[in-house]
Design a protein around this motif. Structure first.
Motif, PDB file in Angstrom:
ATOM      1  N   GLU A 165      -3.598  -3.238 -10.854  1.00 19.68           N
ATOM      2  CA  GLU A 165      -4.075  -2.436 -11.971  1.00 19.68           C
ATOM      3  C   GLU A 165      -4.596  -1.079 -11.517  1.00 19.68           C
ATOM      4  O   GLU A 165      -4.374  -0.057 -12.177  1.00 19.68           O
ATOM      5  N   LEU A 166      -5.292  -1.054 -10.374  1.00 19.33           N
ATOM      6  CA  LEU A 166      -5.838   0.213  -9.887  1.00 19.33           C
ATOM      7  C   LEU A 166      -4.735   1.147  -9.389  1.00 19.33           C
ATOM      8  O   LEU A 166      -4.857   2.371  -9.503  1.00 19.33           O
ATOM      9  N   LEU A 167      -3.673   0.568  -8.846  1.00 18.33           N
ATOM     10  CA  LEU A 167      -2.534   1.396  -8.435  1.00 18.33           C
ATOM     11  C   LEU A 167      -1.871   2.055  -9.643  1.00 18.33           C
ATOM     12  O   LEU A 167      -1.546   3.243  -9.618  1.00 18.33           O
ATOM     13  N   VAL A 168      -1.673   1.281 -10.692  1.00 19.70           N
ATOM     14  CA  VAL A 168      -1.068   1.816 -11.915  1.00 19.70           C
ATOM     15  C   VAL A 168      -1.928   2.937 -12.487  1.00 19.70           C
ATOM     16  O   VAL A 168      -1.424   4.003 -12.875  1.00 19.70           O
ATOM     17  N   GLN A 169      -3.233   2.705 -12.511  1.00 19.85           N
ATOM     18  CA  GLN A 169      -4.165   3.699 -13.031  1.00 19.85           C
ATOM     19  C   GLN A 169      -4.119   4.985 -12.207  1.00 19.85           C
ATOM     20  O   GLN A 169      -4.118   6.086 -12.746  1.00 19.85           O
ATOM     21  N   ARG A 170      -4.021   4.819 -10.890  1.00 19.57           N
ATOM     22  CA  ARG A 170      -4.012   5.987  -9.995  1.00 19.57           C
ATOM     23  C   ARG A 170      -2.734   6.810 -10.178  1.00 19.57           C
ATOM     24  O   ARG A 170      -2.768   8.036 -10.148  1.00 19.57           O
ATOM     25  N   LEU A 171      -1.618   6.136 -10.374  1.00 18.09           N
ATOM     26  CA  LEU A 171      -0.366   6.847 -10.611  1.00 18.09           C
ATOM     27  C   LEU A 171      -0.446   7.670 -11.892  1.00 18.09           C
ATOM     28  O   LEU A 171       0.043   8.814 -11.949  1.00 18.09           O
ATOM     29  N   LYS A 172      -1.068   7.107 -12.911  1.00 19.87           N
ATOM     30  CA  LYS A 172      -1.230   7.837 -14.169  1.00 19.87           C
ATOM     31  C   LYS A 172      -2.121   9.061 -13.982  1.00 19.87           C
ATOM     32  O   LYS A 172      -1.837  10.145 -14.512  1.00 19.87           O
ATOM     33  N   GLU A 173      -3.190   8.884 -13.230  1.00 19.60           N
ATOM     34  CA  GLU A 173      -4.103  10.003 -12.974  1.00 19.60           C
ATOM     35  C   GLU A 173      -3.394  11.160 -12.280  1.00 19.60           C
ATOM     36  O   GLU A 173      -3.656  12.331 -12.554  1.00 19.60           O
ATOM     37  N   LEU A 174      -2.481  10.826 -11.363  1.00 20.53           N
ATOM     38  CA  LEU A 174      -1.785  11.849 -10.586  1.00 20.53           C
ATOM     39  C   LEU A 174      -0.474  12.278 -11.224  1.00 20.53           C
ATOM     40  O   LEU A 174       0.251  13.108 -10.652  1.00 20.53           O
ATOM     41  N   LYS A 175      -0.172  11.693 -12.402  1.00 18.66           N
ATOM     42  CA  LYS A 175       1.063  12.016 -13.131  1.00 18.66           C
ATOM     43  C   LYS A 175       2.304  11.762 -12.278  1.00 18.66           C
ATOM     44  O   LYS A 175       3.259  12.548 -12.249  1.00 18.66           O
ATOM     45  N   ILE A 176       2.264  10.640 -11.536  1.00 22.55           N
ATOM     46  CA  ILE A 176       3.419  10.197 -10.746  1.00 22.55           C
ATOM     47  C   ILE A 176       4.149   9.125 -11.536  1.00 22.55           C
ATOM     48  O   ILE A 176       3.522   8.184 -12.036  1.00 22.55           O
ATOM     49  N   LYS A 177       5.457   9.262 -11.678  1.00 23.79           N
ATOM     50  CA  LYS A 177       6.231   8.288 -12.431  1.00 23.79           C
ATOM     51  C   LYS A 177       6.156   6.909 -11.787  1.00 23.79           C
ATOM     52  O   LYS A 177       6.330   6.767 -10.583  1.00 23.79           O
ATOM     53  N   GLN A 178       5.917   5.907 -12.616  1.00 22.95           N
ATOM     54  CA  GLN A 178       5.735   4.549 -12.115  1.00 22.95           C
ATOM     55  C   GLN A 178       7.065   3.867 -11.794  1.00 22.95           C
ATOM     56  O   GLN A 178       7.162   3.093 -10.831  1.00 22.95           O
ATOM     57  N   GLU A 179       8.108   4.163 -12.562  1.00 27.36           N
ATOM     58  CA  GLU A 179       9.367   3.427 -12.442  1.00 27.36           C
ATOM     59  C   GLU A 179       9.965   3.448 -11.025  1.00 27.36           C
ATOM     60  O   GLU A 179      10.328   2.386 -10.501  1.00 27.36           O
ATOM     61  N   PRO A 180      10.062   4.619 -10.360  1.00 24.39           N
ATOM     62  CA  PRO A 180      10.638   4.604  -9.001  1.00 24.39           C
ATOM     63  C   PRO A 180       9.800   3.822  -8.007  1.00 24.39           C
ATOM     64  O   PRO A 180      10.293   3.405  -6.962  1.00 24.39           O
ATOM     65  N   LEU A 181       8.521   3.598  -8.329  1.00 26.25           N
ATOM     66  CA  LEU A 181       7.619   2.899  -7.412  1.00 26.25           C
ATOM     67  C   LEU A 181       7.295   1.479  -7.885  1.00 26.25           C
ATOM     68  O   LEU A 181       6.416   0.835  -7.311  1.00 26.25           O
ATOM     69  N   GLN A 182       8.012   1.010  -8.886  1.00 31.43           N
ATOM     70  CA  GLN A 182       7.701  -0.313  -9.417  1.00 31.43           C
ATOM     71  C   GLN A 182       7.860  -1.399  -8.354  1.00 31.43           C
ATOM     72  O   GLN A 182       7.087  -2.350  -8.304  1.00 31.43           O
ATOM     73  N   TRP A 183       8.881  -1.242  -7.500  1.00 32.43           N
ATOM     74  CA  TRP A 183       9.081  -2.235  -6.436  1.00 32.43           C
ATOM     75  C   TRP A 183       7.854  -2.295  -5.525  1.00 32.43           C
ATOM     76  O   TRP A 183       7.473  -3.380  -5.057  1.00 32.43           O
ATOM     77  N   TYR A 184       7.233  -1.146  -5.290  1.00 27.09           N
ATOM     78  CA  TYR A 184       6.050  -1.067  -4.429  1.00 27.09           C
ATOM     79  C   TYR A 184       4.866  -1.760  -5.100  1.00 27.09           C
ATOM     80  O   TYR A 184       4.122  -2.515  -4.464  1.00 27.09           O
ATOM     81  N   LEU A 185       4.712  -1.514  -6.390  1.00 25.68           N
ATOM     82  CA  LEU A 185       3.644  -2.176  -7.135  1.00 25.68           C
ATOM     83  C   LEU A 185       3.862  -3.689  -7.176  1.00 25.68           C
ATOM     84  O   LEU A 185       2.913  -4.475  -7.054  1.00 25.68           O
ATOM     85  N   ASP A 186       5.124  -4.097  -7.327  1.00 26.96           N
ATOM     86  CA  ASP A 186       5.434  -5.524  -7.444  1.00 26.96           C
ATOM     87  C   ASP A 186       5.109  -6.301  -6.176  1.00 26.96           C
ATOM     88  O   ASP A 186       4.925  -7.531  -6.224  1.00 26.96           O
ATOM     89  N   LEU A 187       5.029  -5.608  -5.040  1.00 25.04           N
ATOM     90  CA  LEU A 187       4.632  -6.295  -3.807  1.00 25.04           C
ATOM     91  C   LEU A 187       3.295  -7.010  -3.984  1.00 25.04           C
ATOM     92  O   LEU A 187       3.057  -8.073  -3.393  1.00 25.04           O
ATOM     93  N   ARG A 188       2.431  -6.423  -4.822  1.00 24.22           N
ATOM     94  CA  ARG A 188       1.090  -7.000  -5.050  1.00 24.22           C
ATOM     95  C   ARG A 188       1.149  -8.318  -5.819  1.00 24.22           C
ATOM     96  O   ARG A 188       0.164  -9.058  -5.859  1.00 24.22           O
ATOM     97  N   LYS A 189       2.298  -8.621  -6.406  1.00 20.88           N
ATOM     98  CA  LYS A 189       2.438  -9.843  -7.200  1.00 20.88           C
ATOM     99  C   LYS A 189       2.990 -11.013  -6.391  1.00 20.88           C
ATOM    100  O   LYS A 189       2.957 -12.155  -6.842  1.00 20.88           O
ATOM    101  N   TYR A 190       3.542 -10.711  -5.201  1.00 14.50           N
ATOM    102  CA  TYR A 190       4.308 -11.718  -4.473  1.00 14.50           C
ATOM    103  C   TYR A 190       3.681 -12.067  -3.132  1.00 14.50           C
ATOM    104  O   TYR A 190       4.214 -11.782  -2.074  1.00 14.50           O
ATOM    105  N   GLY A 191       2.505 -12.670  -3.199  1.00 17.58           N
ATOM    106  CA  GLY A 191       1.847 -13.118  -1.969  1.00 17.58           C
ATOM    107  C   GLY A 191       1.368 -11.987  -1.095  1.00 17.58           C
ATOM    108  O   GLY A 191       1.355 -12.091   0.136  1.00 17.58           O
ATOM    109  N   TYR A 192       0.974 -10.890  -1.717  1.00 17.60           N
ATOM    110  CA  TYR A 192       0.579  -9.692  -0.963  1.00 17.60           C
ATOM    111  C   TYR A 192      -0.645  -9.963  -0.099  1.00 17.60           C
ATOM    112  O   TYR A 192      -1.630 -10.540  -0.548  1.00 17.60           O
ATOM    113  N   ALA A 193      -0.559  -9.549   1.136  1.00 18.25           N
ATOM    114  CA  ALA A 193      -1.721  -9.585   2.021  1.00 18.25           C
ATOM    115  C   ALA A 193      -2.191  -8.152   2.213  1.00 18.25           C
ATOM    116  O   ALA A 193      -1.402  -7.301   2.624  1.00 18.25           O
TER     117      ALA A 193
END
Length: 447
Positions: free
Chosen positions: A382-410
């Motif tokens: 959630e904080l990553l998504v919020q930070r991308l919005k603050e910096l006006k960085i498109k989320q879609e190209p980085l969705q794979w990076y965000l999804d890492l947090r959902k799959y057993g992220y250490a």
């Protein structure tokens, strides 16, 4: 056997032993009775002295052999422990492979660095650039060796990517003459970090060592459009784990290079008033200090009249003059500056509880300032998504990076070392264009 191996294994050499070697003529002096040629083969800045006497001088037509010519020689090795050179070769046979034209630009006369930058394909034929490139190679080898000894996996981060990892927009666009080759916006990579994070979540310890690119229109002595980055990433590491690792890596690598390449370091030391090796050894032996960014701001504010940029405030991006002051005048040694303001750092850095700072660090050393930059990575989706919005960085190209947090992220931490800046520090060279074989800068690309 190379000249370097020859000079480092003198105890195994027999006086009068037959020897054959190829290389380039670096010096040609003497008279009609005896000639001395200095031969280099690129393995070291040291040369092998060739001795040619009487009738062989005319037989080999030595007066016509110019500096830079490639030759092949055979003869007998003579141990000369009381002479300036510990060994020389009494030549019995010499074959001129290829002479140099009279306009060959590398001569005994003094040549400026500006001129040598115009001939990057030839400048390594000087002793200075030979030493720089040998040390560059040594640093590369020691870095890889360090990571391998510490159970890291080297990964090939892509050079072409759809992600602007730093979010600064200073990217070189990739396309073909036909148009939209990848069917989406693509760049030359500015960092391998995001892809390293993906592989750290499965291999724990990984690193990339690859070229990176910035379309930054900067013409300073510290910027290139194409440069190499070393970027380790370690799962389960927090900020206080990655900082001592970075410190140990740097000190181990530099120490090994000094020990293993005395001739090259001695030459480079002589060009820095015999102070380069002393400076490096002091750095190696000085324990790393940790300093909060906010503490540094208070110190700098008290001394602001000493700087060109005197507007000191919490939230500013420290300039090189500020970093050098902290390392040289305040700490008098290496310092890891930690917990920078969130607003001046990249989106992927872990947000501290104060909601103002991130768990980032810059490792500063006397004489150069920042040499390593790193952080603990943000593990909360959630904080990553919020930070991308603050910096006006498109989320879609980085969705794979965000999804890492959902799959057993250490949670992981890592850092980046600009390899050319490290080479600058170890060699004492002032201009980054001189520590890479073929520099690429804005408005300038040769070959």
């Amino acid at each position: 056997m190379t000249i370097k191996k020859l000079l480092t294994s003198l105890n195994d050499i027999k006086h009068g032993q037959d020897f054959e070697i190829q290389g380039w003529v670096q010096n040609n002096r003497g008279n009609e009775k005896i000639k001395f040629l200095a031969l280099t083969d690129g393995s070291t800045v040291d040369t092998l002295q060739l001795v040619i006497k009487s009738e062989n001088i005319k037989r080999f037509n030595l007066d016509k052999i110019n500096l830079g010519s490639s030759i092949k020689v055979k003869g007998k090795l003579l141990l000369t422990p009381t002479a300036p050179q510990p060994i020389e070769l009494a030549v019995d046979d010499l074959i001129l492979i290829n002479n140099t034209d009279e306009d060959f630009p590398i001569q005994k006369k003094e040549t400026t660095l500006d001129f040598l930058r115009e001939i990057p394909h030839l400048r390594h034929r000087t002793n200075l650039f030979r030493a720089i490139m040998i040390i560059r190679n040594a640093l590369l080898f020691e870095i890889h060796s360090y990571f391998q000894k510490h159970d890291f996996l080297n990964i090939a981060a892509p050079i072409i990517t759809s992600n602007d990892g730093e979010g600064a927009g200073e990217t070189l666009i990739v396309n073909s003459s036909e148009g939209d080759f990848f069917k989406q916006k693509s760049f030359l990579g500015v960092t391998g970090q995001l892809h390293a994070e993906a592989y750290a979540a499965g291999f724990k310890k990984v690193y990339t060592f690859a070229p990176t690119f910035r379309a930054e229109n900067s013409h300073t002595t510290k910027h290139l459009a194409e440069f190499w980055m070393i970027e380790p990433e370690v799962a389960f590491y927090e900020l206080n784990d990655i900082i001592p690792f970075a410190d140990n890596l740097l000190k181990t690598v530099i120490s090994n290079v000094i020990k293993k390449y005395p001739s090259e370091m001695k030459l480079l030391d002589s060009l820095k008033d015999n102070n380069l090796i002393t400076t490096l050894k002091k750095y190696i032996s000085t324990p790393l200090k940790i300093m909060e960014y906010k503490e540094a701001i208070k110190i700098l504010e008290k001394h602001k009249k000493e700087f060109e940029e005197q507007n000191i405030f919490f939230g500013m991006d420290l300039g090189s003059e500020h970093e050098k002051f902290i390392a040289e005048k305040v700490v008098n040694g290496p310092v890891a500056m930690i917990n920078y303001p969130k607003d001046i750092k990249a989106f992927y850095m872990y947000q501290n509880d104060d909601k103002k700072t991130v768990a980032a660090f810059d490792l500063l050393v006397p004489g150069i300032g920042e040499i390593i930059g790193g952080s603990q990575r943000e593990s909360r989706y959630e904080l990553l998504v919020q930070r991308l919005k603050e910096l006006k960085i498109k989320q879609e190209p980085l969705q794979w990076y965000l999804d890492l947090r959902k799959y057993g992220y250490a949670p992981s931490s890592g850092f980046g070392i600009g390899f050319e800046r490290l080479v600058m520090y170890v060699t004492g060279v002032a201009n980054i264009r001189d520590v890479i074989p073929f520099p690429r800068t804005p408005g300038n690309i040769k070959m």
